[in-house]
Design a protein around this motif. Structure first.
Motif, PDB file in Angstrom:
ATOM      1  N   ASN A  66      40.654  31.462  42.117  1.00  0.00           N
ATOM      2  CA  ASN A  66      41.163  31.854  43.437  1.00  0.00           C
ATOM      3  C   ASN A  66      40.785  33.281  43.808  1.00  0.00           C
ATOM      4  N   ASP A  67      40.652  34.152  42.804  1.00  0.00           N
ATOM      5  CA  ASP A  67      40.374  35.566  43.076  1.00  0.00           C
ATOM      6  C   ASP A  67      39.018  36.013  42.560  1.00  0.00           C
ATOM      7  N   GLY A  68      38.101  35.066  42.400  1.00  0.00           N
ATOM      8  CA  GLY A  68      36.780  35.400  41.893  1.00  0.00           C
ATOM      9  C   GLY A  68      36.468  34.615  40.636  1.00  0.00           C
ATOM     10  N   PRO A  69      35.362  34.932  39.973  1.00  0.00           N
ATOM     11  CA  PRO A  69      34.974  34.181  38.780  1.00  0.00           C
ATOM     12  C   PRO A  69      36.010  34.286  37.661  1.00  0.00           C
ATOM     13  N   VAL A  70      36.170  33.190  36.940  1.00  0.00           N
ATOM     14  CA  VAL A  70      37.014  33.162  35.747  1.00  0.00           C
ATOM     15  C   VAL A  70      36.088  32.963  34.554  1.00  0.00           C
ATOM     16  N   PHE A  71      36.163  33.871  33.595  1.00  0.00           N
ATOM     17  CA  PHE A  71      35.304  33.794  32.411  1.00  0.00           C
ATOM     18  C   PHE A  71      35.993  32.961  31.342  1.00  0.00           C
ATOM     19  N   LEU A  72      35.223  32.119  30.660  1.00  0.00           N
ATOM     20  CA  LEU A  72      35.776  31.239  29.641  1.00  0.00           C
ATOM     21  C   LEU A  72      35.749  31.871  28.249  1.00  0.00           C
ATOM     22  N   ALA A  73      35.117  33.024  28.117  1.00  0.00           N
ATOM     23  CA  ALA A  73      35.104  33.793  26.871  1.00  0.00           C
ATOM     24  C   ALA A  73      34.846  35.252  27.240  1.00  0.00           C
ATOM     25  N   ASN A  74      34.954  36.132  26.252  1.00  0.00           N
ATOM     26  CA  ASN A  74      34.740  37.556  26.529  1.00  0.00           C
ATOM     27  C   ASN A  74      33.956  38.207  25.394  1.00  0.00           C
ATOM     28  N   ASN A  75      32.845  37.594  25.032  1.00  0.00           N
ATOM     29  CA  ASN A  75      31.994  38.188  24.006  1.00  0.00           C
ATOM     30  C   ASN A  75      31.408  39.515  24.467  1.00  0.00           C
ATOM     31  N   ALA A  76      31.263  39.687  25.774  1.00  0.00           N
ATOM     32  CA  ALA A  76      30.686  40.914  26.325  1.00  0.00           C
ATOM     33  C   ALA A  76      31.660  42.074  26.303  1.00  0.00           C
ATOM     34  N   GLY A  77      32.916  41.814  25.991  1.00  0.00           N
ATOM     35  CA  GLY A  77      33.903  42.894  25.966  1.00  0.00           C
ATOM     36  C   GLY A  77      34.185  43.479  27.323  1.00  0.00           C
ATOM     37  N   GLY A  78      34.054  42.673  28.360  1.00  0.00           N
ATOM     38  CA  GLY A  78      34.403  43.129  29.701  1.00  0.00           C
ATOM     39  C   GLY A  78      33.350  43.957  30.390  1.00  0.00           C
ATOM     40  N   VAL A  79      32.151  44.052  29.808  1.00  0.00           N
ATOM     41  CA  VAL A  79      31.081  44.865  30.396  1.00  0.00           C
ATOM     42  C   VAL A  79      29.760  44.100  30.311  1.00  0.00           C
ATOM     43  N   LEU A  80      29.071  43.959  31.441  1.00  0.00           N
ATOM     44  CA  LEU A  80      27.752  43.338  31.492  1.00  0.00           C
ATOM     45  C   LEU A  80      26.807  44.279  32.235  1.00  0.00           C
ATOM     46  N   GLY A  81      25.672  44.579  31.617  1.00  0.00           N
ATOM     47  CA  GLY A  81      24.726  45.477  32.248  1.00  0.00           C
ATOM     48  C   GLY A  81      25.289  46.853  32.517  1.00  0.00           C
ATOM     49  N   GLY A  82      26.283  47.254  31.724  1.00  0.00           N
ATOM     50  CA  GLY A  82      26.893  48.561  31.895  1.00  0.00           C
ATOM     51  C   GLY A  82      27.983  48.620  32.943  1.00  0.00           C
ATOM     52  N   ILE A  83      28.311  47.480  33.553  1.00  0.00           N
ATOM     53  CA  ILE A  83      29.286  47.436  34.646  1.00  0.00           C
ATOM     54  C   ILE A  83      30.424  46.487  34.264  1.00  0.00           C
TER      55      ILE A  83
END
Length: 373
Positions: free
Chosen positions: A276-293
């Motif tokens: 409802n408020d944007g993409p929902v991630f099914l895992a968090n291997n990236a630790g909340g950061v992708l491409g530095g953002i």
């Protein structure tokens, strides 16, 4: 000595030595109109304060903070903000040292503790304050915790919390993880069953006059998507640098970290579905950061701390005259620095996020673009 300042828009400069009259920091870039009192800062300093148990250094420091500048209170601020607020000018914070025992360090006045920064400091400057390690002492981190308290005010919608997840070879069981448990024991341990194991391990280490390493995990919940920059201002790079700057830190990983080297592409990918408020991630291997953002997920990092170098066991070393010596360190030291590192890790994370927030707001106005918007 240079490089005592970190941050870009939210800038922190720390000053002072372990056995000097005081230490502190100057926080520059804090926005005006934020409620801030000494009590707000003291609450976090009390969590780091030494002498609060047999498994930490017995140095008795109240760590009482004084705000010397950057705040103001009058009838208008009380009416508009409820009391004292920041003015937008540099905030100077001071913490007095009251329980120094410099005599404990007389034996290392001209000798270098193995595993410690003594030699590196001497090689660089030709002079060093050996009393408690001087500027290289973990006592400096009290100023970081004070700065982190200010940073938390800047990012009031973000929750930053950390836990001790491993002491020596003994790691928590993630199936028993409970964040509430971190406030119910002296180890910031999220696994209640591990507390007695750590107590036994540390009691053995302490009585032997030795030390042990540890791992601290931190997460920041409520960080919106968009903080950080894609090349030289990567959020994870800034966070890793800040965490590595903590005394005794020897390794940092973000998200799955080194474990991701064994993943397949399918295992590593944090799949998404639309919520409802944007993409929902099914895992968090990236630790909340992708491409530095930041992605909007929890920002997760872990820090490995080495054992304290100041131990009672004689170790081979050399002195300033180039003579070979055997050295043992007297004094009051943490058998495991990871315990009191927990609030320091939180503080450094908060400072990095406050800086990222202000930089993002300055460039984009804080807008977050969502698919379908």
């Amino acid at each position: 000595m240079s490089h005592n300042t970190f941050g870009h828009m939210f800038r922190v400069t720390t000053w002072g030595e372990s056995h000097g009259p005081a230490l502190g920091c100057v926080v520059d870039g804090c926005p005006p109109g934020i409620a801030l009192t000494e009590a707000d800062i003291q609450a976090w300093l009390d969590l780091r304060r030494p002498g609060q148990g047999k498994f930490v250094t017995q140095r008795q420091e109240p760590d009482a903070v004084r705000i010397l500048s950057g705040v103001f209170e009058d009838e208008r601020t009380r009416e508009l903000f409820g009391g004292q607020v920041t003015t937008g000018t540099p905030i100077s914070l001071m913490i007095e040292n009251v329980d120094q025992r410099s005599r404990d360090y007389s034996e290392i006045a001209t000798a270098f503790r193995p595993g410690h920064a003594d030699y590196a400091y001497f090689a660089k400057y030709g002079v060093r304050d050996y009393r408690g390690g001087g500027r290289q002492s973990a006592r400096e981190t009290a100023a970081r915790v004070a700065a982190g308290a200010v940073a938390r005010k800047v990012i009031a919608g973000v929750t930053v919390r950390a836990a001790l997840v491993q002491i020596g070879p003994h790691a928590v069981d993630r199936s028993r993880w409970d964040w509430d448990e971190t406030h119910n024991n002296p180890f910031w341990c999220p696994d209640a069953a591990m507390v007695s194991v750590w107590e036994e391990h540390l009691e053995t280490i302490r009585k032997a006059g030795s030390s042990t390493g540890a791992i601290v995990e931190v997460e920041a919940v409520g960080v919106p998507a968009g903080w950080g920059a894609p090349v030289y201002g990567k959020l994870d790079a800034e966070l890793a640098a800040a965490l590595m700057s903590i005394n005794a830190a020897k390794g940092v990983e973000i998200g799955a970290g080194f474990a991701s080297a064994a993943f397949t592409g399918e295992e590593n990918a944090d799949e998404m579905r639309m919520g409802n408020d944007g993409p929902v991630f099914l895992a968090n291997n990236a630790g909340g950061v992708l491409g530095g953002i930041s992605t909007g997920q929890a920002v997760v990092a872990r820090v490995a701390f080495k054992p304290t170098s100041s131990i009672l066991t004689p170790r081979r070393s050399v002195n300033e005259a180039g003579e070979e010596v055997e050295l043992r360190t007297k004094g009051r030291h943490d058998p495991c620095v990871g315990i009191r590192a927990v609030p320091v890790v939180e503080a450094m994370t908060a400072c990095v996020l406050a800086d990222a927030f202000l930089r993002h707001r300055g460039q984009t106005g804080g807008v977050v673009h969502q698919p379908g918007g």
